[in-house]
Structure formats: C-alpha cells, structure tokens
Design a protein around this motif. Structure first.
Motif, PDB file in Angstrom:
ATOM      1  N   UNK A  15      -3.699  -4.483   3.209  1.00  0.00           N
ATOM      2  CA  UNK A  15      -4.790  -5.063   3.631  1.00  0.00           C
ATOM      3  C   UNK A  15      -3.771  -6.442   4.122  1.00  0.00           C
ATOM      4  N   UNK A  16      -3.473  -5.306   5.047  1.00  0.00           N
ATOM      5  CA  UNK A  16      -2.337  -6.800   5.726  1.00  0.00           C
ATOM      6  C   UNK A  16      -0.605  -7.608   5.129  1.00  0.00           C
ATOM      7  N   UNK A  17      -0.310  -7.028   4.044  1.00  0.00           N
ATOM      8  CA  UNK A  17       0.154  -7.612   3.788  1.00  0.00           C
ATOM      9  C   UNK A  17       1.635  -6.486   3.227  1.00  0.00           C
ATOM     10  N   UNK A  18       2.467  -6.655   3.364  1.00  0.00           N
ATOM     11  CA  UNK A  18       3.888  -6.183   3.493  1.00  0.00           C
ATOM     12  C   UNK A  18       3.959  -5.168   2.168  1.00  0.00           C
ATOM     13  N   UNK A  19       3.887  -3.823   2.090  1.00  0.00           N
ATOM     14  CA  UNK A  19       3.993  -3.522   0.893  1.00  0.00           C
ATOM     15  C   UNK A  19       5.454  -2.397   0.598  1.00  0.00           C
ATOM     16  N   UNK A  20       6.106  -1.877  -0.014  1.00  0.00           N
ATOM     17  CA  UNK A  20       7.332  -1.759   0.104  1.00  0.00           C
ATOM     18  C   UNK A  20       7.305  -0.105  -0.980  1.00  0.00           C
ATOM     19  N   UNK A  21       7.359   0.806  -0.578  1.00  0.00           N
ATOM     20  CA  UNK A  21       7.471   1.925  -1.503  1.00  0.00           C
ATOM     21  C   UNK A  21       8.834   2.501  -1.574  1.00  0.00           C
ATOM     22  N   UNK A  22       9.195   2.684  -2.590  1.00  0.00           N
ATOM     23  CA  UNK A  22      11.335   2.358  -2.829  1.00  0.00           C
ATOM     24  C   UNK A  22      11.312   3.511  -4.413  1.00  0.00           C
ATOM     25  N   UNK A  23      12.060   4.594  -3.840  1.00  0.00           N
ATOM     26  CA  UNK A  23      12.558   5.604  -5.164  1.00  0.00           C
ATOM     27  C   UNK A  23      13.120   4.906  -5.628  1.00  0.00           C
ATOM     28  N   UNK A  24      13.086   4.818  -6.962  1.00  0.00           N
ATOM     29  CA  UNK A  24      14.397   4.916  -8.123  1.00  0.00           C
ATOM     30  C   UNK A  24      14.528   5.167  -8.993  1.00  0.00           C
ATOM     31  N   UNK A  25      15.225   4.841 -10.047  1.00  0.00           N
ATOM     32  CA  UNK A  25      15.681   5.572 -12.028  1.00  0.00           C
ATOM     33  C   UNK A  25      14.973   5.540 -12.242  1.00  0.00           C
ATOM     34  N   UNK A  26      14.175   6.259 -13.203  1.00  0.00           N
ATOM     35  CA  UNK A  26      13.480   5.995 -14.111  1.00  0.00           C
ATOM     36  C   UNK A  26      13.881   6.716 -15.213  1.00  0.00           C
ATOM     37  N   UNK A  34      -2.043   4.289   4.438  1.00  0.00           N
ATOM     38  CA  UNK A  34      -2.163   3.562   3.851  1.00  0.00           C
ATOM     39  C   UNK A  34      -1.881   3.382   2.264  1.00  0.00           C
ATOM     40  N   UNK A  35      -0.716   3.899   2.190  1.00  0.00           N
ATOM     41  CA  UNK A  35      -0.379   3.359   0.794  1.00  0.00           C
ATOM     42  C   UNK A  35      -0.354   4.806  -0.362  1.00  0.00           C
ATOM     43  N   UNK A  36      -0.496   5.701   0.280  1.00  0.00           N
ATOM     44  CA  UNK A  36      -0.909   7.434  -1.180  1.00  0.00           C
ATOM     45  C   UNK A  36       0.302   7.521  -0.910  1.00  0.00           C
ATOM     46  N   UNK A  37       0.684   7.774  -1.620  1.00  0.00           N
ATOM     47  CA  UNK A  37       2.260   9.329  -2.030  1.00  0.00           C
ATOM     48  C   UNK A  37       1.120  10.502  -1.480  1.00  0.00           C
ATOM     49  N   UNK A  38       2.073  11.643  -0.972  1.00  0.00           N
ATOM     50  CA  UNK A  38       1.489  12.937  -0.090  1.00  0.00           C
ATOM     51  C   UNK A  38       1.749  13.773  -0.893  1.00  0.00           C
ATOM     52  N   UNK A  39       3.133  13.412  -0.730  1.00  0.00           N
ATOM     53  CA  UNK A  39       4.335  14.456  -0.763  1.00  0.00           C
ATOM     54  C   UNK A  39       5.661  14.592  -1.911  1.00  0.00           C
ATOM     55  N   UNK A  40       6.141  15.516  -1.942  1.00  0.00           N
ATOM     56  CA  UNK A  40       7.144  15.461  -2.456  1.00  0.00           C
ATOM     57  C   UNK A  40       8.370  16.653  -2.463  1.00  0.00           C
ATOM     58  N   UNK A  41       9.495  16.405  -2.536  1.00  0.00           N
ATOM     59  CA  UNK A  41      10.381  17.132  -2.089  1.00  0.00           C
ATOM     60  C   UNK A  41      10.808  17.753  -3.299  1.00  0.00           C
ATOM     61  N   UNK A  42      11.518  18.977  -3.901  1.00  0.00           N
ATOM     62  CA  UNK A  42      12.004  19.469  -5.265  1.00  0.00           C
ATOM     63  C   UNK A  42      12.907  20.510  -4.917  1.00  0.00           C
ATOM     64  N   UNK A  43      14.115  19.770  -5.887  1.00  0.00           N
ATOM     65  CA  UNK A  43      15.236  20.851  -6.159  1.00  0.00           C
ATOM     66  C   UNK A  43      15.819  21.082  -6.772  1.00  0.00           C
TER      67      UNK A  43
END
Length: 642
Positions: free
Chosen positions: A147-158, A197-206
């Motif tokens: 929607x015209x605004x920057x969004x950061x998608x960040x991988x972190x430790x939970x 579009x800002x939608x998570x679509x894939x994960x790599x698993x190891x």
C-alpha cells in the motif's frame, strides 16, 4: 546504535597517499577500503555509500548529483551492508561477536538490522522488544512495498519452551509496528520467502542431524511439502523467485556434482533451467522480483547472462563503456536505468561508477582504495601448470612492478575454503606483498570451486596431501621457468590458507624458508569438536564438509593426527608466525594457541600476534593493518626481497 553526524563527510576520504619512498606505504593496502559499498535508491535519485577513513566506517547518503543528505557514523561497528526500503528508509546491517547469556555454545557472530529514517533522522533497531525473541536477524530483511509503504520481513529467533526457531516477523517501517507471522513453528526452518504482495509463500527446511532438506510451499490456504532430498553438505535454501516472479527458485545439488536450478510451482510442478546456463550468481528484477539471469566467472572473464536479449544488449553496452576492465553489477534502480557498477582496472585499481542509461553517461563515485596510484599496482597474470599427478592447476601470479621476472623471491598465498578460489582483479594482500619486491603465487589447488565438479572432488581426502603439494608443484614450475629463486620462498595464508602455511612447514618440508598462518587450523580434531559444540553437540553440515576434504570417518579418526600441524611441531625447521583474531568464531583462537604451545614445547621458533577484538574476516581497520604490517616484517626478516 550508530552515531549521527552532519560534519564534513569529506574528511572520511582523507586517507594516506603513497609514500614518496620507493616502496608504497603498506597502509594503502592494509587499511579498510575507502568505499566498501554503493547502493542506489529505488527511484534512482539517491545513493547510500559505506565509506571509511581506513579504520572507522560511516554511512553517507547523497543525491545522485552529489548533494549531501545526511549520514550515520558507524565508528568501529562492523557495518556489513545497507538496503534501501523505499525512498525514505535505509536498513543498516551490522554484525558483532557475542556470547549470549542463557544460550548454549560458544560466542557467535550475530547480525543486527537498524532502520534509519531519512526524514526524521531517527534510528530503530528491528525486532527490539519482541517477547521471547532475540533482537538479531538471521538474514537480510526482505523489503516489500505494501500500500505504498515499506515493510521489512525479517527472519529472527523466537524461543519456544525448549528451543529457538527461525520465525518470520513483519515490521512496518512507517510506525515500527512488528508482528510475528506464525505459520506453524518448526525447529527445522532455515529460510523463508515472501512474495511482492507481502505474503509468505515458501520455507526451506533442514534437519542438520540427518542431512535432510525439504521445500514447504503455501498451496492455496495450506502449507505442503513439495520436495525433499538428502543434502549432507547443507540446506539447498531458497534463491528468490523464478522467471515468472511467482515460482520458487532452489539451487539443487547432490554428491555426484549435479547442480540444478529448479523453479517450483507446487507439488510435482517444477521446471529445471538449462544446465548450459552455468551460473554462479543470480540477478532478479528489483520491481517484479522475477529472475532475469545471472553471472559467472568463465576462465578469467566475468560473464553476465540475461534471458531477455534487450537486457543483454543493455548490459553489454555498460560493460563496453569500461572496455578492458572487469565490470560487476552492484546495484540498480527499480526501472534498471540507473546502474551502480564496480570497475576493476588492472592499472588503476577498483572504483565505483554510476551509469545513467537514459542520459548515456557514467559518473565516477570514487576509488575503492585511497592513495592507490598506478605505481603502487603490480601486474597480475593468469598461469597454468601441471601437478605431480598430471592434474592441471590454474592460478594467478603477481609480479613486483619494475623488477625483471628472474630469480625473484616468492610468497605462496593459498586461498581459504578450501572450496573457495582466487579470482582475477585487485587483491589487496597480494598487491601489498608485491609492493615489497616479492612475486606472489595464488594457486587454485584441487578442491577449489569454479572448475567443475571433478576438480572439486579431486580434493576429497587430500587435505594436507595433494591439496598441499599442488602449491609446491607451482613453486617448482616457476623455478623451472627461471622466474623464482628456489631458496627464497615463503608461504602465507589465512583460514584454510593459514593451515596450508602450517602444513608447508610440517607436511611438505624443504620448500619454504618461513611461514605465516593467519587464523589457520592446526589441530583438526579440536576444530571439529568446536564445530560440534557450536551446533549444540549434533553432527552438522559444516562438520561433514570438513571431514569430506580431510578424508576422515569422524572426529575420532586417527588419520586426523597425521595431518594436524600442532601434532607435528617437532618436524618444523623454519620460523613460523601465527596471527589470530581473539573474536574469531570460524576458526577459534585456541587453534593458534595450540600451535604456539606445541612449537614452544618442541623448541621451535614461533612468533604469535594476537589481534584483540578481531574476527575471522579482518573487519577492523587497525587490526587488519597490524596483521599486514607484522606479516610483511616477518617475511622481510626471514626472506629478504632485495
């Protein structure tokens, strides 16, 4: 965080010029580069430069025309990269070595991300204050415009009750609002992918213990495993989106050396890109995120390949503007009409330039190294020679400028990895040594990447063996040609190259008259134990990687002793210098301590230089210069160049 400053940024560019003496000042090579990175904003109007005064870093923000917009003084912070997030935000990626209270294992190198708002001049640490989470990031944030605004998608430790997981967070840079995106907490997730579009679509698993990889994609409203495979050397990971900007891209590989760039669209739905593309790096459209092509080093030439003929023609015109120089793409605007390139000249050294494809002109942004003159750059030429068993080895020979290439003193400078490689272009370390009067040999010994799978595989089980004699075979070839004096050869290297220096003194005697090891492994069993400790006691891909080259069945394999220099100190007949950063998290400082202790116990000559606060990559200007100064003084003492 970082200190803001508005004083004259130009002061950061006042680095030492070449000495009037015959030999250039070592600081020209050993201090941090004057410019470490240049990135253009999405609309092509602004630039973010990581600059240094040789010791401390700063972020400089300016218009394309050169008007200063502001900056951030990073001082001794290890500022690694910057990412534009729209036109008003810059994400600064830094790292630090830390031992975190409550976490098992040794100190690690942690990444952190800070948002700098150009409008408010304020900084905000991403993932700050998140419940049951660390404020570190696991990878570069993925920036998406929503929607015209920057969004950061960040991988972190939970943290879950018993362990931490790789979790995805959504950070609105407009107001700092942060939300954890929970799509099933799994302890085997190692990377994520978010679409435009800002939608998570894939994960790599190891699964590190089993060496098993899987790809999980969102299909409709649910997540499904779409592929899985054995991957003992590490996760295949995710490499962005495919040619349509929607398919998920994975670089598949196996133990037979088959490398496949595969586009996944769903369960059983995939397409492999042609193998003859032969790419080592990928290029994506900064707007659509679609795969555009890639690049690779073919022989000694850096080659860019685009799927679209018009894009290929455009790039060819950019490279042609700097004909004779090696040109690499660093950054481009959203429409790809403003392009930042790194131009590596054999006579002038590397420099950044901005190419305006609409105006059809180029503007120099600055030299990478301050004070570097043509007189301070020695010529480099590619070489080839045969190893004792007939395998062809390639590499690079730097010859001291102004000296007749006959009976020269030589420094052998092997690369790290060991599955790395040396490349053509300006190399600060080899140039520094050549400036003192030495010829410098950088061999791509067996096991090096970039020469096909059979060449890599030829290094398996040859750690300290044929990988080592590939180096001395290069010395013998140069001696045969009359270029090198066989009585004046030393070996210097870092990381695996540091091991090779120690092995040159213990496993391949009679070739070298001195050795310098920078952060080199010396006790292989002890090193493998530290790798296991860092992985909380489990078998890791890194451990399997090392063992494959070492030719050992496991940590307890007695064959490791036979190729561990610390266990062979009594064989040493030449002076050795050890240099190691106290904060090294890749090859621990205790590796050099063990070697020094073994040499002293055996009554052998050794000098040990500790670099306080330094990591594996020589990230600090002061200690990097100290390393170079100490190493050069040592080889000049024991192998005088004149």
């Amino acid at each position: 965080m970082f200190k803001l400053f508005a004083a004259a940024i130009a002061a950061l560019f006042l680095v030492g010029a070449a000495s009037a003496a015959e030999k250039p000042d070592l600081a020209i090579y050993g201090r941090l580069p004057r410019i470490e990175g240049a990135t253009i904003s999405p609309d092509g109007s602004k630039l973010a430069l990581i600059v240094t005064d040789g010791e401390e870093r700063a972020l400089v923000l300016r218009t394309r025309e050169g008007e200063l917009l502001g900056g951030v003084k990073a001082a001794k912070t290890k500022l690694r990269d910057v990412i534009w997030a729209g036109e008003d935000h810059v994400i600064m990626i830094s790292s630090q070595t830390a031992e975190v209270f409550g976490l098992r294992g040794p100190a690690r190198e942690y990444l952190m991300a800070v948002d700098y708002n150009l409008t408010t001049r304020k900084q905000s640490l991403l993932l700050r204050g998140q419940k049951d989470s660390m404020n570190v990031v696991l990878d570069h944030p993925m920036i998406r415009m929503i929607n015209g605004q920057p969004v950061a998608f960040v991988e972190g430790v939970h943290f879950l009750p018993d362990y931490g997981v790789n979790m995805l967070f959504r950070v609105s840079l407009k107001d700092g609002h942060t939300r954890m995106l929970d799509f099933g907490a799994r302890d085997d997730v190692n990377s994520w992918l978010v679409n435009a579009a800002g939608e998570p679509v894939a994960q790599s698993l190891y699964d590190s213990e089993k060496g098993r990889w899987a790809l999980r994609m969102r299909i409709g409203s649910s997540w499904k495993i779409v592929d899985e495979a054995d991957a003992p050397m590490g996760s295949f990971g995710l490499y962005g989106f495919g040619r349509d900007g929607k398919s998920v891209l994975v670089w598949r590989g196996d133990d037979k050396g088959v490398s496949i760039l595969r586009e996944y669209r769903g369960v059983g739905q995939y397409e492999d890109l042609p193998e003859d593309l032969d790419l080592s790096g990928l290029l994506h459209d900064p707007d659509s995120l679609a795969l555009l092509g890639g690049y690779t080093l073919k022989g000694d030439d850096l080659v860019y390949t685009f799927f679209d003929p018009a894009s290929q023609k455009t790039w060819n015109s950019v490279a042609k503007a700097f004909e004779g120089d090696r040109v690499s793409l660093q950054s481009w605007s959203k429409n790809r009409r403003q392009v930042v390139v790194l131009v590596d000249s054999a006579t002038s050294g590397p420099a950044y330039a901005l190419v305006d494809l609409d105006a059809k002109n180029a503007t120099w942004l600055g030299d990478v190294y301050g004070g570097l003159t043509k007189a301070a750059i020695s010529p480099v030429r590619p070489i080839r020679y045969k190893a004792a068993d007939g395998l062809e080895i390639s590499g690079y020979l730097t010859l001291p400028k102004g000296r007749d290439p006959k009976n020269l003193p030589l420094i052998v400078l092997p690369h790290g990895g060991p599955e790395g490689r040396d490349t053509p272009g300006f190399d600060w370390w080899s140039q520094a040594l050549a400036s003192r009067g030495y010829a410098v040999l950088q061999p791509n010994f067996r096991g090096s990447e970039g020469f096909g799978w059979d060449f890599v595989k030829a290094g398996f089980g040859e750690w300290g063996k044929k990988m080592q004699t590939d180096l001395s075979d290069g010395v013998r070839d140069l001696v045969k040609q009359g270029i090198v004096d066989p009585k004046r050869v030393c070996i210097v290297g870092a990381s695996y190259g540091g091991y090779a220096a120690l092995a040159g003194a213990t496993l391949d005697p009679g070739v070298y008259r001195c050795a310098v090891s920078v952060a080199g492994p010396s006790d292989l069993r002890k090193m493998l134990l530290s790798v296991r400790e860092a992985n909380n006691g489990d078998m890791s891909a890194a451990q399997r990687y090392w063992l494959r080259f070492m030719g050992a069945d496991g940590i307890k394999d007695p064959d490791l002793i036979a190729i561990s220099p610390a266990k062979l100190a009594d064989r040493v007949e030449i002076p050795i210098m050890l240099i190691h950063g106290k904060d090294d998290t890749v090859v621990r400082y205790d590796q050099s301590v063990a070697m020094a202790d073994a040499l002293r116990k055996a009554g052998k000559p050794v000098e040990f230089v500790t670099l306080n606060g330094e990591d594996h990559w020589l990230s600090s200007g002061a200690t990097r210069l100290k390393m170079l100064t100490e190493a050069v003084a040592f080889v000049e003492k024991h192998n005088p160049p004149d």
